[in-house]
Design an enzyme around this catalytic site. Structure first.
Site, PDB file in Angstrom:
ATOM      1  N   SER A 129     -14.797  -9.421 -26.259  1.00 41.20           N
ATOM      2  CA  SER A 129     -15.366  -9.655 -27.591  1.00 41.20           C
ATOM      3  C   SER A 129     -15.328 -11.134 -27.950  1.00 41.20           C
ATOM      4  O   SER A 129     -14.413 -11.865 -27.534  1.00 41.20           O
ATOM      5  CB  SER A 129     -14.533  -8.866 -28.612  1.00 41.20           C
ATOM      6  OG  SER A 129     -14.796  -9.332 -29.911  1.00 41.20           O
ATOM      7  N   TYR A 154      -7.088  -6.799 -33.265  1.00 39.97           N
ATOM      8  CA  TYR A 154      -8.188  -6.379 -32.389  1.00 39.97           C
ATOM      9  C   TYR A 154      -8.407  -7.435 -31.298  1.00 39.97           C
ATOM     10  O   TYR A 154      -8.509  -7.120 -30.103  1.00 39.97           O
ATOM     11  CB  TYR A 154      -9.462  -6.189 -33.216  1.00 39.97           C
ATOM     12  CG  TYR A 154     -10.723  -6.014 -32.401  1.00 39.97           C
ATOM     13  CD1 TYR A 154     -10.933  -4.867 -31.646  1.00 39.97           C
ATOM     14  CD2 TYR A 154     -11.718  -7.001 -32.387  1.00 39.97           C
ATOM     15  CE1 TYR A 154     -12.101  -4.701 -30.899  1.00 39.97           C
ATOM     16  CE2 TYR A 154     -12.880  -6.843 -31.649  1.00 39.97           C
ATOM     17  CZ  TYR A 154     -13.063  -5.693 -30.908  1.00 39.97           C
ATOM     18  OH  TYR A 154     -14.219  -5.532 -30.168  1.00 39.97           O
TER      19      TYR A 154
END
Ligand code: NAD
Length: 337
Positions: A129, A154
């Site tokens: 990501s 995250y």
């Protein structure tokens, strides 16, 4: 190719499955169908895939070894893995960080433990990501930048995934490519993401939250471009034992306010905007350099934000009323006038 696809019921996984099947590959889909957002939407995506030749699906949890071993035992001839299953979402990682450890860290290790015993395995492509760039302020983000200042849990787990991949490449010779996706959007998208929430709020005449600040921008990347990048990376396998990462983003950072304006124009309704302070977990801007993946595969993003939003809204208008029947707030009367 026979591809084991984790997260097949998810937004990106569904689109990747469609593309691979259309190219004549076999896809073994796997997903827990967790309830982080509408399970019905996940089932509807699977409903689109189910009739396609070459597609099989099994529901299971990647963090449970027996679930993964069972499907690997059924398909010992898997040649490629596309690993997209994850607990997604930056902000929810403040609410339930442990869910990210289970899905993104435990799940990744269980997958790699199974993968290293597959004798015909050529290549693993997995989702990382843009969030790994965290508090990095050098723009555009490049793969050579330091990624040791995550801004959310995250991001910690996505970076851990990259490090885990590296160790498994080194120890067991697995060929691996991590792709740092930059804000994927499009039809069959995720209702927890801003563009989808904005579309719902705009059509329902409800206020949408826009974080204050001129610099708030995202490198929005249309789903078909993301899929092309995944498929291109999959076809370019590295040497045995090599683990590498590439950015996969549009190289076109756009103010989030511009996204709202495009949605207003496509939906034909005016947004009611509530400005709030940006939460600490959300970085101010993302901007991807994609020179490295372009040099390797020739990949380039081709869908503009204008065109991508148009295609999203076309799908949203057709799909969302069904969700509304199931209890969503959306209607199409432009309640805000
Ligand atoms: N969409 C984006 O903008 C974006 C940006 C950066 C990175 N990513 C990454 O790309 C990947 C795909 O994202 P997405 O947008 O399709 O998200 P998604 O939530 O739509 O898809 C992920 C899927 O994984 C499944 N899953 C979660 N935990 C699981 C487990 N333990 N076992 C099996 N399945 C499990 C979920 O049910 C879901 O269907 C994820 O790894 C995500 O972190 C996405």
């Amino acid at each position: 190719m026979k591809i084991f696809l984790t997260g097949a019921a998810g937004f990106v996984g569904y689109h990747v499955a469609e593309r691979l099947l259309s190219q004549g590959h076999e896809v073994v889909g796997f997903d827990s169908l967790n309830d982080y957002y509408s399970v019905q939407l996940k089932k509807d995506r699977l409903g689109q895939l189910a009739p396609k030749p070459g597609f099989t699906f099994r529901q299971g949890d990647l963090s449970i070894r027996d679930d993964v071993d069972a499907i690997m035992a059924e398909h010992p001839d898997i040649t490629h893995i596309v690993h997209l299953a994850a607990q997604a979402g930056v902000r929810y990682s403040l609410a339930d960080p442990c869910a990210y450890i289970t899905a993104n860290m435990m799940g990744h290790v269980v997958l790699l433990e199974a993968a290293r015993h597959l004798t015909g395995l050529r290549h693993i492509v997995y989702a990382s990501s843009s969030s790994v760039y965290g508090l990095n302020e050098t723009m555009p983000f490049r793969e050579t930048d330091a990624v040791d200042r995550p801004g959310s849990f995250y991001a910690v787990t996505k970076r851990a995934g990259e490090l885990t991949a590296h160790a498994y490449a080194h120890l067991y010779g697995l060929r691996q490519t991590g792709l740092r996706f930059f804000t994927a959007y499009g039809p069959w998208g995720r209702p927890d993401m801003a563009y989808y929430k904005f579309a719902r709020a705009i059509t329902a005449g409800k206020p949408l939250t826009l974080y204050a600040g001129e610099g708030l921008a995202r490198d929005f990347t249309y789903i078909d471009d993301i899929v092309s990048g995944v498929v291109a990376a999959l076809a370019h396998e590295p040497e045995k034992g090599v683990s590498r990462v590439f950015n996969l983003g549009s190289d076109s950072p756009t103010p989030v306010s511009r996204l709202v304006a495009l949605l207003e124009s496509e939906l034909g309704c005016k947004a009611v905007i509530e400005a709030k302070r940006r939460p600490l977990s959300d970085v101010e801007a993302t901007w991807s350099s994609h020179e490295e993946i372009t040099a390797l595969t020739g990949w380039r993003p081709v869908v503009s934000l204008e065109e991508g939003v148009r295609r999203f809204v076309e799908w949203f208008r057709a799909y969302e009323p069904q969700e509304a029947d199931a209890g969503s707030v959306t209607d199409f009367d432009c309640a805000a006038g």
